[in-house]
Write a protein that holds these residues in place. Sequence first.
Motif, mmCIF file in Angstrom:
data_model
loop_
_atom_site.group_PDB
_atom_site.id
_atom_site.type_symbol
_atom_site.label_atom_id
_atom_site.label_comp_id
_atom_site.label_asym_id
_atom_site.label_seq_id
_atom_site.Cartn_x
_atom_site.Cartn_y
_atom_site.Cartn_z
ATOM 1 N N HIS A 107 0.796 -1.227 0.000
ATOM 2 C CA HIS A 107 0.000 0.000 0.000
ATOM 3 C C HIS A 107 0.832 1.283 0.000
ATOM 4 C CE1 HIS A 107 -3.694 2.264 0.634
ATOM 5 N NE2 HIS A 107 -3.104 2.923 1.612
ATOM 6 N N TYR A 108 2.039 1.246 0.560
ATOM 7 C CA TYR A 108 2.799 2.479 0.784
ATOM 8 C C TYR A 108 4.012 2.591 -0.134
ATOM 9 C CZ TYR A 108 -0.103 3.200 4.847
ATOM 10 O OH TYR A 108 -1.202 3.403 5.658
ATOM 11 N N ASP A 109 4.274 3.822 -0.559
ATOM 12 C CA ASP A 109 5.455 4.090 -1.380
ATOM 13 C C ASP A 109 6.740 3.957 -0.561
ATOM 14 O OD1 ASP A 109 3.969 4.813 -3.727
ATOM 15 O OD2 ASP A 109 3.519 6.727 -2.770
ATOM 16 N N ALA A 110 6.682 4.346 0.688
ATOM 17 C CA ALA A 110 7.854 4.279 1.556
ATOM 18 C C ALA A 110 7.412 3.956 2.975
ATOM 19 C CB ALA A 110 8.623 5.595 1.534
ATOM 20 N N VAL A 111 8.109 3.012 3.604
ATOM 21 C CA VAL A 111 7.823 2.602 4.976
ATOM 22 C C VAL A 111 9.101 2.781 5.788
ATOM 23 C CG1 VAL A 111 7.034 0.758 6.480
ATOM 24 C CG2 VAL A 111 6.101 0.954 4.165
ATOM 25 N N PHE A 112 9.018 3.579 6.841
ATOM 26 C CA PHE A 112 10.174 3.901 7.666
ATOM 27 C C PHE A 112 10.006 3.340 9.079
ATOM 28 C CE2 PHE A 112 10.018 7.198 4.455
ATOM 29 C CZ PHE A 112 11.345 7.516 4.185
ATOM 30 N N SER A 113 11.132 3.026 9.713
ATOM 31 C CA SER A 113 11.159 2.790 11.154
ATOM 32 C C SER A 113 12.547 3.153 11.658
ATOM 33 C CB SER A 113 10.833 1.331 11.504
ATOM 34 O OG SER A 113 10.765 1.195 12.921
ATOM 35 N N LEU A 114 12.640 4.316 12.281
ATOM 36 C CA LEU A 114 13.929 4.779 12.805
ATOM 37 C C LEU A 114 14.019 4.464 14.300
ATOM 38 C CD1 LEU A 114 14.562 8.237 11.099
ATOM 39 C CD2 LEU A 114 15.230 5.955 10.362
ATOM 40 N N PHE A 115 14.905 3.544 14.621
ATOM 41 C CA PHE A 115 15.166 3.172 16.011
ATOM 42 C C PHE A 115 13.901 2.665 16.700
ATOM 43 C CE2 PHE A 115 17.524 7.208 14.980
ATOM 44 C CZ PHE A 115 18.627 6.575 14.454
ATOM 45 N N GLY A 116 12.986 2.105 15.913
ATOM 46 C CA GLY A 116 11.731 1.610 16.455
ATOM 47 C C GLY A 116 11.604 0.105 16.363
ATOM 48 N N VAL A 117 11.622 -0.431 15.120
ATOM 49 C CA VAL A 117 11.465 -1.867 14.945
ATOM 50 C C VAL A 117 12.565 -2.642 15.668
ATOM 51 C CG1 VAL A 117 12.791 -2.055 12.808
ATOM 52 C CG2 VAL A 117 10.913 -3.641 13.214
#
Length: 264
Positions: A107-117
Amino acid sequence: MESLIVSAFEQPAHWDDAALQYERTAHRFTSLYAEDAAAMVPLGPRSSVLDVAAGTGALAFVAARKGARVLATDFAPGMVARIAAAAVPGVEARVMDGQALDLPDAHYDAVFSLFGVIMFADWRKGLAEMARVTRPGGHGVVGTWADRGAATFLLLGEVRRKLFPGRAEMTMPPAIAALSTPEGFVRELRAAGYRSAEVREVTHDFALETAALDQPDTLFGMSPDWKDLSAAEQAAVIAEVRRMAAGRPVLPVPSTALIGLARR
């Protein structure tokens, strides 16, 4: 004690309690890495972006300023409340577990996770969920620390090892070890479902204002390594940090992150 420390970071209540302090002390610093991460992906007014384990919204706000439509998710209602309170145009905030995203595939063009996952109990499931909701040709971007955390966590660890050699330290989340080399990081991103990946190293200084040492809990209070020190030991840590600062109003603490850029 070590397993209890790790599990604390996996509980929403821990982050609910820390949300306001995190916003005041860490948000500006993590925004530096958010700028780096967002620059790795072409984002514009038509981009749909997901921020997983968004914290107080550093990455989400950067992406929104580029014109993207952003959904910021976190499992801690306290963190989501801070994002919502900021009322940044283009950013929607929802409470959601990153290990089981209630979102459609591709669904998403970009998926981020900074210091989260990297803090998840099942971080590989978190990476797989990120890949699942990334559209074909889209990007996943994951940030982790290259060492034992960053900023005040990193400084506190260094001072503890100097003052109290051999003293047990908090156990770092397993993902930090698994993603600590570019080769391992790329391997895990591809195993999660991304078809290609690369890793970049980024360093920024955390600017520790030495005046804040008068209220050390505002600097170190989120760290279990601070809470397990006696009052006398805490005083010794503060004295050592003051010595390191040598009268300067700001002590720079270089902190290095690894940012993985993957393509679906």
